[in-house]
Design an enzyme around this catalytic site. Sequence first.
Site, PDB file in Angstrom:
ATOM      1  CG  ASP A 209      -1.765   1.270   1.278  1.00  0.00           C
ATOM      2  OD1 ASP A 209      -2.616   1.398   0.395  1.00  0.00           O
ATOM      3  OD2 ASP A 209      -1.558   2.116   2.162  1.00  0.00           O
ATOM      4  CD  GLU A 293      -2.779   1.484  -3.211  1.00  0.00           C
ATOM      5  OE1 GLU A 293      -3.626   2.337  -2.985  1.00  0.00           O
ATOM      6  OE2 GLU A 293      -1.604   1.557  -2.826  1.00  0.00           O
ATOM      7  CG  ASP A 376      -1.186   3.735   5.513  1.00  0.00           C
ATOM      8  OD1 ASP A 376      -2.217   4.081   4.925  1.00  0.00           O
ATOM      9  OD2 ASP A 376      -0.369   4.528   6.009  1.00  0.00           O
TER      10      ASP A 376
END
Length: 410
Positions: A209, A293, A376
């Site tokens: 992340d 991501e 996170d």
Amino acid sequence: MQLRYQFRVSPTPGQRTRAARVFGCRRVVWNDALARVKLVKAANKLLGTPDNRFAEGPYLRVPKNPDLSKTLVTEAKKTVGRAFFTHCPVGVMQQTLRDLDAAWKAHEDSKTGKRKGPKVAPPRFKSRKDNRQSARFTRSDRWAITEGSRLRLPKIGDLKVKWTRDLPSVPSSVTLVKDRSGRYWASFVVETDPAADVLPPVDRDQGIDLGLTRFAVLADGSHIASPKYLRRAEKKLKKRQRELSRKKKGSHNRDKARIKVARAHAKVADSRRNFHHQWSHKLTSENQAVFTETLNVRGLARTRLAKSVHDAGWAQFVMFCEYKAIRHGRSLTKVARDFPSSQICSACGRRDGKKPLNVRIWTCPEPTCGTVHDRDWNAGRNVRYEGRRILAATAPPTPGPGALARQRAR
Ligand SMILES: [Zn+2]
């Protein structure tokens, strides 16, 4: 696979002068060719306008590279105005025409939608004041690496190179670059054997992340912080920028301050690149599969977070991970852009809705769960779950990262 190897070069004053001439010739050829093509295009546009009585008239043919090479290099060289072309290898000038051609093609393809990604502007005229100057030497230019490990470039001389690693094979071309802070680099394109860098498979995967407070948080709970040397370089850059803004426009001191800013900029970019190389190497070599991501850097850049996003340079980091994964026989999977990594509880799977960015810690409201999450870390874990799911769904039924992911997804 083609790879770039870049080394610092320290030319003597004489070599600098000769390199400047080569850059100059390259610039003139580029501008001459661009002007010629633009003129023809403008004329054709005029011929094609509806209110023009010659609308049906014969269009002019847009000159192609062989024509341009003949008129703007070979023949131009014999004229007084372009006599200085003798200071530049012919191959470098021909390569310039090929580069210009590629720039036009990128623009046309981007206009018709054949090329994905951001819109590409048409090629522009080059200026002596451009920050970056470069010249590419191909095999036909007979450049060489001498017995004494110097880089021999035609019309420039034997350059001293700071070799920091070995070239895996004979390079197909070398580009001499002068960057915005006045440093010189030799950038080699090397063809490598794709099998040589494949690492033996490992039984591990990792979710990432990318954050604002910490550079990245991993699914196993560890995190990557920006290193001290990078923060120090960034601090220095800010200081230099402040100093520049205080200098009077057009003054000699402003010029000096501008060079200092450019140097500080280059230092930050270099440090950041090293940092990204180091971590992307570590992640892709320690894990069979890496999940991250999908970044919408352009989208975020429009918001208030813009500065930190660009500073963090995530796009470069993900790109490094991507090509290193391919190189080492590993995989990098990006989860969908709209995957709500920070909304789902990674312990029980409950989706809890959006949370403002300042919420760093939250508790899962599911009565039987109640897990306290670091925002996170939770997101990193979710990215890993989602990545495993995608990989399991798409991977062929063979042992390897896919099989591992399929087992874990269950
Ligand atoms: Zn929960």
